[in-house]
Design a protein around this motif. Structure first.
Motif, short mmCIF file in Angstrom:
data_model
loop_
_atom_site.label_atom_id
_atom_site.label_comp_id
_atom_site.label_asym_id
_atom_site.label_seq_id
_atom_site.Cartn_x
_atom_site.Cartn_y
_atom_site.Cartn_z
N ALA A 1 1.01 -1.38 -0.18
CA ALA A 1 0.09 0.14 0.18
C ALA A 1 0.85 1.41 0.07
N TYR A 2 0.63 2.08 -0.83
CA TYR A 2 1.12 3.69 -0.76
C TYR A 2 0.28 4.85 -0.72
N GLN A 3 0.60 5.70 0.12
CA GLN A 3 0.05 7.10 0.12
C GLN A 3 0.81 8.18 -0.42
N PRO A 4 0.71 8.36 -1.54
CA PRO A 4 1.68 9.15 -2.54
C PRO A 4 1.76 10.66 -2.06
N ASP A 5 0.38 11.21 -1.71
CA ASP A 5 0.32 12.61 -1.45
C ASP A 5 0.91 12.87 0.06
N THR A 6 1.17 11.90 0.89
CA THR A 6 1.71 12.36 2.11
C THR A 6 2.99 11.31 2.50
N ARG A 7 2.94 10.41 1.93
CA ARG A 7 4.29 9.55 2.20
C ARG A 7 5.20 9.03 1.03
N ALA A 8 5.04 9.89 -0.29
CA ALA A 8 5.71 9.62 -1.38
C ALA A 8 5.95 8.47 -1.87
N ASN A 9 6.92 7.60 -1.58
CA ASN A 9 7.09 6.04 -2.27
C ASN A 9 7.34 5.12 -1.00
N GLU A 10 6.76 5.76 0.25
CA GLU A 10 6.89 4.54 1.17
C GLU A 10 6.08 3.43 1.19
N GLU A 11 6.33 2.27 1.77
CA GLU A 11 5.24 1.04 1.42
C GLU A 11 4.84 0.84 2.79
N PHE A 12 3.67 0.37 2.70
CA PHE A 12 2.89 -0.05 4.09
C PHE A 12 2.36 -1.53 3.74
N CYS A 13 2.48 -2.27 4.91
CA CYS A 13 1.82 -3.68 4.97
C CYS A 13 0.58 -3.67 5.26
N GLU A 14 0.01 -3.14 6.36
CA GLU A 14 -1.30 -2.89 6.76
C GLU A 14 -1.44 -1.73 7.26
N ASP A 15 -1.34 -1.26 8.33
CA ASP A 15 -1.88 -0.13 8.96
C ASP A 15 -1.27 1.31 8.06
N LEU A 16 -2.32 2.26 7.98
CA LEU A 16 -2.00 3.15 7.13
C LEU A 16 -1.82 4.60 8.09
N PRO A 17 -0.86 5.33 8.01
CA PRO A 17 -0.87 6.41 8.80
C PRO A 17 -1.52 7.75 8.70
N ASP A 18 -2.13 7.70 7.58
CA ASP A 18 -2.93 9.02 6.93
C ASP A 18 -4.24 8.70 6.31
N THR A 19 -5.09 9.64 6.34
CA THR A 19 -6.42 9.42 5.44
C THR A 19 -5.74 10.24 4.08
N GLY A 20 -6.60 10.12 3.11
CA GLY A 20 -6.33 10.69 1.71
C GLY A 20 -5.98 9.41 0.87
N LEU A 21 -5.36 9.64 -0.32
CA LEU A 21 -5.28 8.81 -1.28
C LEU A 21 -4.43 7.70 -1.01
N THR A 22 -4.92 6.60 -1.33
CA THR A 22 -4.08 5.40 -0.90
C THR A 22 -4.05 4.32 -2.10
N LEU A 23 -2.73 3.84 -2.57
CA LEU A 23 -2.93 2.91 -3.54
C LEU A 23 -2.53 1.56 -3.20
N PHE A 24 -3.33 0.53 -3.56
CA PHE A 24 -3.27 -0.84 -3.12
C PHE A 24 -2.60 -1.76 -4.34
N VAL A 25 -1.82 -2.49 -4.31
CA VAL A 25 -1.09 -3.28 -5.24
C VAL A 25 -0.90 -4.80 -4.90
N LEU A 26 -1.58 -5.50 -5.60
CA LEU A 26 -1.50 -6.98 -5.60
C LEU A 26 -0.62 -7.34 -6.63
N ASP A 27 0.63 -8.08 -6.43
CA ASP A 27 1.50 -8.55 -7.26
C ASP A 27 1.50 -10.23 -7.08
N TYR A 28 0.71 -10.74 -8.06
CA TYR A 28 0.61 -12.21 -7.86
C TYR A 28 1.68 -12.94 -7.95
N LEU A 29 1.78 -13.88 -6.99
CA LEU A 29 2.84 -14.88 -6.74
C LEU A 29 2.44 -16.19 -7.18
#
Length: 222
Positions: A72-100
């Protein structure tokens, strides 16, 4: 025999590192118990949720026998920082699933986010979600089933409120009507301070106990 038992508190499982009288004299018992309990609670909390776990320094989502790298990414507030579960901010959030798992490229996958009213926090599981009945009124975001042959499922959602949420991802089976589900509870914005307040309360109790014990076992008056 009685003296040895009183001194060393031997159990059938293991012998403690310090004799009991030394533990009490040096004040090790309570602090060690508190630290051990905190470590165990932290470890259980980190592993809770089931659907998303940290393995080999990456976040992996398990959908029954399927697996996918989850980011998960929050580009407006956290740039390219990656998140696993909890998100520090509200706002735009990108979720990415790369199939294994290769079969995920052949089956429809959907993605849902609901408000968490299960009362289970990060221990919520699919059974808790199913027990809610109709989850449509609780749904904050839903992406319908989609087959992604390229093996990358990307979507975005803007959180407007802090709080606890549950992600629900379902995937079909390549050759049958079976549906598999992954559930991952997470928090947006505010931090869960309950654990810190509990730790502070326990430490305060330890300090009071130690002070009372030292006062009660001080040197006798002349």
């Amino acid at each position: 025999m009685m003296r040895d038992m009183a001194t060393y508190a031997v159990s059938s499982a293991a012998r403690p590192l310090y004799p009991v009288h030394q533990v009490q004299r040096h004040g090790f018992a309570w602090p060690l118990c508190v630290l051990l309990a905190c470590c165990l609670v932290s470890g259980n909390t980190a592993l809770a949720g089931g659907g998303v776990v940290m393995t080999d320094n990456q976040c992996t989502m398990h959908i029954d026998f399927y697996s996918a790298r989850f980011t998960a990414y929050q580009p407006d507030t956290r740039a390219n920082e990656e998140f696993c579960e909890d998100l520090p901010d509200t706002g735009l959030t990108l979720f990415v699933l790369d199939y294994l798992h290769p079969s995920l490229k052949q089956v429809p996958v959907d993605f849902r986010i609901i408000r968490d009213i299960t009362g289970q926090g990060r221990f919520a599981k699919w059974e808790d979600v199913a027990a809610l009945g109709d989850i449509e009124p609780l749904t904050e975001f839903y992406h319908p089933p989609e087959i992604r042959p390229d093996g990358s499922f990307q979507l975005e959602f803007t959180f407007t409120e802090e709080g606890r949420y549950i992600g629900v991802v379902t995937a079909g089976h390549p050759t049958s009507d079976a549906i598999y589900t992954s559930v991952f509870p997470f928090q947006v914005g505010r931090k869960n301070v309950t654990g810190w307040w509990l730790l502070a309360a326990v430490l305060a109790g330890v300090a009071a106990y130690t002070w009372h014990r030292r006062r009660g076992h001080g040197p006798s008056p002349p």
